[in-house]
Design a protein around this motif. Sequence first.
Motif, PDB file in Angstrom:
ATOM      1  N   TYR A 124      -6.525   7.939  -3.875  1.00 19.91           N
ATOM      2  CA  TYR A 124      -6.427   6.843  -3.189  1.00 19.91           C
ATOM      3  C   TYR A 124      -6.087   6.900  -1.959  1.00 19.91           C
ATOM      4  O   TYR A 124      -6.511   6.264  -0.760  1.00 19.91           O
ATOM      5  CB  TYR A 124      -5.529   5.840  -3.902  1.00 19.91           C
ATOM      6  CG  TYR A 124      -5.961   5.516  -5.122  1.00 19.91           C
ATOM      7  CD1 TYR A 124      -7.182   4.573  -5.502  1.00 19.91           C
ATOM      8  CD2 TYR A 124      -5.370   6.156  -6.337  1.00 19.91           C
ATOM      9  CE1 TYR A 124      -7.706   4.364  -7.009  1.00 19.91           C
ATOM     10  CE2 TYR A 124      -5.800   5.827  -7.766  1.00 19.91           C
ATOM     11  CZ  TYR A 124      -6.769   4.989  -7.981  1.00 19.91           C
ATOM     12  OH  TYR A 124      -7.319   4.641  -9.469  1.00 19.91           O
ATOM     13  N   GLU A 125      -4.999   7.935  -1.532  1.00 18.96           N
ATOM     14  CA  GLU A 125      -4.679   8.195  -0.122  1.00 18.96           C
ATOM     15  C   GLU A 125      -5.661   8.896   0.662  1.00 18.96           C
ATOM     16  O   GLU A 125      -5.632   9.008   1.885  1.00 18.96           O
ATOM     17  CB  GLU A 125      -3.681   8.809  -0.095  1.00 18.96           C
ATOM     18  CG  GLU A 125      -2.277   8.089  -0.792  1.00 18.96           C
ATOM     19  CD  GLU A 125      -1.050   8.836  -1.239  1.00 18.96           C
ATOM     20  OE1 GLU A 125       0.134   8.538  -0.694  1.00 18.96           O
ATOM     21  OE2 GLU A 125      -1.035  10.005  -1.703  1.00 18.96           O
ATOM     22  N   GLU A 126      -6.717   9.526   0.243  1.00 19.11           N
ATOM     23  CA  GLU A 126      -7.704  10.054   0.867  1.00 19.11           C
ATOM     24  C   GLU A 126      -8.821   9.251   1.550  1.00 19.11           C
ATOM     25  O   GLU A 126      -9.703   9.614   1.950  1.00 19.11           O
ATOM     26  CB  GLU A 126      -8.289  11.161  -0.116  1.00 19.11           C
ATOM     27  CG  GLU A 126      -7.610  12.394  -0.342  1.00 19.11           C
ATOM     28  CD  GLU A 126      -8.091  13.337  -1.329  1.00 19.11           C
ATOM     29  OE1 GLU A 126      -8.995  13.131  -1.673  1.00 19.11           O
ATOM     30  OE2 GLU A 126      -7.615  14.531  -1.147  1.00 19.11           O
ATOM     31  N   ALA A 127      -8.636   8.002   1.210  1.00 18.63           N
ATOM     32  CA  ALA A 127      -9.712   7.039   1.428  1.00 18.63           C
ATOM     33  C   ALA A 127      -9.715   6.854   3.027  1.00 18.63           C
ATOM     34  O   ALA A 127      -8.939   7.264   3.743  1.00 18.63           O
ATOM     35  CB  ALA A 127      -9.547   5.643   0.927  1.00 18.63           C
ATOM     36  N   GLU A 128     -10.718   6.207   3.425  1.00 19.33           N
ATOM     37  CA  GLU A 128     -11.156   6.065   5.159  1.00 19.33           C
ATOM     38  C   GLU A 128     -10.475   4.852   5.377  1.00 19.33           C
ATOM     39  O   GLU A 128      -9.946   3.849   4.369  1.00 19.33           O
ATOM     40  CB  GLU A 128     -12.657   5.843   4.975  1.00 19.33           C
ATOM     41  CG  GLU A 128     -13.496   7.066   5.002  1.00 19.33           C
ATOM     42  CD  GLU A 128     -13.269   8.120   5.617  1.00 19.33           C
ATOM     43  OE1 GLU A 128     -12.810   7.948   6.813  1.00 19.33           O
ATOM     44  OE2 GLU A 128     -13.424   9.328   5.356  1.00 19.33           O
ATOM     45  N   PHE A 129     -10.355   4.630   6.659  1.00 17.19           N
ATOM     46  CA  PHE A 129      -9.470   3.475   7.173  1.00 17.19           C
ATOM     47  C   PHE A 129      -9.876   2.191   6.683  1.00 17.19           C
ATOM     48  O   PHE A 129      -9.116   1.135   6.465  1.00 17.19           O
ATOM     49  CB  PHE A 129      -9.486   3.727   8.356  1.00 17.19           C
ATOM     50  CG  PHE A 129      -8.766   2.348   9.514  1.00 17.19           C
ATOM     51  CD1 PHE A 129      -7.478   2.069   9.294  1.00 17.19           C
ATOM     52  CD2 PHE A 129      -9.803   1.507   9.734  1.00 17.19           C
ATOM     53  CE1 PHE A 129      -7.054   1.081   9.955  1.00 17.19           C
ATOM     54  CE2 PHE A 129      -9.198   0.095  10.263  1.00 17.19           C
ATOM     55  CZ  PHE A 129      -7.670   0.197  10.371  1.00 17.19           C
ATOM     56  N   GLU A 130     -11.155   2.066   6.567  1.00 15.22           N
ATOM     57  CA  GLU A 130     -11.763   0.892   6.128  1.00 15.22           C
ATOM     58  C   GLU A 130     -11.324   0.435   4.855  1.00 15.22           C
ATOM     59  O   GLU A 130     -10.855  -1.041   4.369  1.00 15.22           O
ATOM     60  CB  GLU A 130     -13.171   0.655   6.249  1.00 15.22           C
ATOM     61  CG  GLU A 130     -13.847   0.704   7.415  1.00 15.22           C
ATOM     62  CD  GLU A 130     -13.784   2.166   8.231  1.00 15.22           C
ATOM     63  OE1 GLU A 130     -13.559   3.127   7.485  1.00 15.22           O
ATOM     64  OE2 GLU A 130     -14.152   2.213   9.577  1.00 15.22           O
ATOM     65  N   GLU A 131     -11.190   1.186   3.800  1.00 14.04           N
ATOM     66  CA  GLU A 131     -10.578   0.850   2.695  1.00 14.04           C
ATOM     67  C   GLU A 131      -9.175   0.563   2.749  1.00 14.04           C
ATOM     68  O   GLU A 131      -8.284  -0.168   1.944  1.00 14.04           O
ATOM     69  CB  GLU A 131     -10.793   2.108   1.835  1.00 14.04           C
ATOM     70  CG  GLU A 131     -10.241   2.203   0.349  1.00 14.04           C
ATOM     71  CD  GLU A 131     -10.694   0.867  -0.724  1.00 14.04           C
ATOM     72  OE1 GLU A 131      -9.979   0.608  -1.519  1.00 14.04           O
ATOM     73  OE2 GLU A 131     -11.846   0.171  -0.293  1.00 14.04           O
ATOM     74  N   TRP A 132      -8.393   1.323   3.566  1.00  9.64           N
ATOM     75  CA  TRP A 132      -6.919   0.957   3.664  1.00  9.64           C
ATOM     76  C   TRP A 132      -6.908  -0.281   4.067  1.00  9.64           C
ATOM     77  O   TRP A 132      -5.970  -1.178   3.793  1.00  9.64           O
ATOM     78  CB  TRP A 132      -6.375   1.742   4.605  1.00  9.64           C
ATOM     79  CG  TRP A 132      -6.047   3.250   3.969  1.00  9.64           C
ATOM     80  CD1 TRP A 132      -6.657   4.195   3.793  1.00  9.64           C
ATOM     81  CD2 TRP A 132      -4.626   3.738   3.480  1.00  9.64           C
ATOM     82  NE1 TRP A 132      -6.137   5.455   3.293  1.00  9.64           N
ATOM     83  CE2 TRP A 132      -5.009   5.146   3.169  1.00  9.64           C
ATOM     84  CE3 TRP A 132      -3.441   3.076   3.355  1.00  9.64           C
ATOM     85  CZ2 TRP A 132      -3.839   6.023   2.482  1.00  9.64           C
ATOM     86  CZ3 TRP A 132      -2.265   4.126   2.942  1.00  9.64           C
ATOM     87  CH2 TRP A 132      -2.628   5.254   2.373  1.00  9.64           C
ATOM     88  N   VAL A 178       0.943  -1.158  -0.130  1.00  6.35           N
ATOM     89  CA  VAL A 178      -0.028   0.033   0.150  1.00  6.35           C
ATOM     90  C   VAL A 178       0.757   1.327  -0.112  1.00  6.35           C
ATOM     91  O   VAL A 178       1.837   1.255   0.243  1.00  6.35           O
ATOM     92  CB  VAL A 178      -0.756   0.084   1.098  1.00  6.35           C
ATOM     93  CG1 VAL A 178      -1.804  -1.034   1.047  1.00  6.35           C
ATOM     94  CG2 VAL A 178      -0.225  -0.143   2.403  1.00  6.35           C
ATOM     95  N   ASP A 179       0.096   2.357  -0.183  1.00  9.67           N
ATOM     96  CA  ASP A 179       0.913   3.616  -0.254  1.00  9.67           C
ATOM     97  C   ASP A 179       1.250   3.813   1.234  1.00  9.67           C
ATOM     98  O   ASP A 179       0.783   3.529   2.192  1.00  9.67           O
ATOM     99  CB  ASP A 179      -0.085   4.825  -0.652  1.00  9.67           C
ATOM    100  CG  ASP A 179      -0.533   4.928  -1.944  1.00  9.67           C
ATOM    101  OD1 ASP A 179       0.591   4.880  -2.875  1.00  9.67           O
ATOM    102  OD2 ASP A 179      -1.899   4.612  -2.174  1.00  9.67           O
ATOM    103  N   GLY A 180       2.977   4.411   1.529  1.00  5.41           N
ATOM    104  CA  GLY A 180       3.315   4.400   2.753  1.00  5.41           C
ATOM    105  C   GLY A 180       4.049   3.269   3.194  1.00  5.41           C
ATOM    106  O   GLY A 180       4.745   3.445   4.141  1.00  5.41           O
TER     107      GLY A 180
END
Length: 254
Positions: free
Chosen positions: A165-173, A17-19
């Motif tokens: 994509y990085e602005e998604a909520e925690f559930e999506e991450w 994932v990003d990060g």
Amino acid sequence: MSILTDKVGINVLLEGVDGAGKSTVANLLVDKFAEHGFEAIIVKAPDERFRDLLSRNSFSRPGKVLLYAADMLESCKNIVVPHLREGKVVIQDRSVLSTFVYQRLIDLEGGDDLESSVLREILDCVNDLMMQSESGIRAAVLVALLDVPARVAMKRSAAHAKDEYEEAEFEEWARRVRCYRALSDTVDGFRVDAMRLSADEVADSILEEVLRRYHMMTANSTGNNDTSKNDTGNNDTGNNDTGNNDICRPEGDA
């Protein structure tokens, strides 16, 4: 028809994932490979042309998948294949796995739809075309998942400008992390704990494993040429006596 070569290249596919630290690790790997006498390049997906096109326009999910597919084919034919044929190292910052994850083409909950099914078939066809381009090329391949919990990835990504994509909520991450782990297991990926290990340690772990595979291939090729064949576009590339890939797995929630 591809030209057979006696040279053995190295193809490292960095995923996560990003990060997760893929770009940092990719740059470290270039220097580490150089210390071992290998010339390495980094291939980002998508490349700058496609990144610019995607950033300036609004595309539907099918449109994005088709663009990502076109980018992968172009990179495979024009960059990855020529360098592997010359016995060089190609470090890919993301692969087709990311398209499956970020475009929500992985069904972990038992629900699916026609659009997702069709898009998966398209990506499967793209993968077949890449495999055809890479036929006859001998390469040690490693699909490396830089594994970090979702909350850690979100925190790291907050330090720079965010995309859609990085602005998604925690559930999506968290969903993405689960998908990457599931895909990594499917392709016998090499999973590294990118939270507890430093970027340098992550790079060292990846380097050690891929050099092990490389030396196994070059050693085997002297006695039996059939053992050195490797479809570098096939996501099942880890199924060649890779040892224990379950190293440094993060514990706890996604």
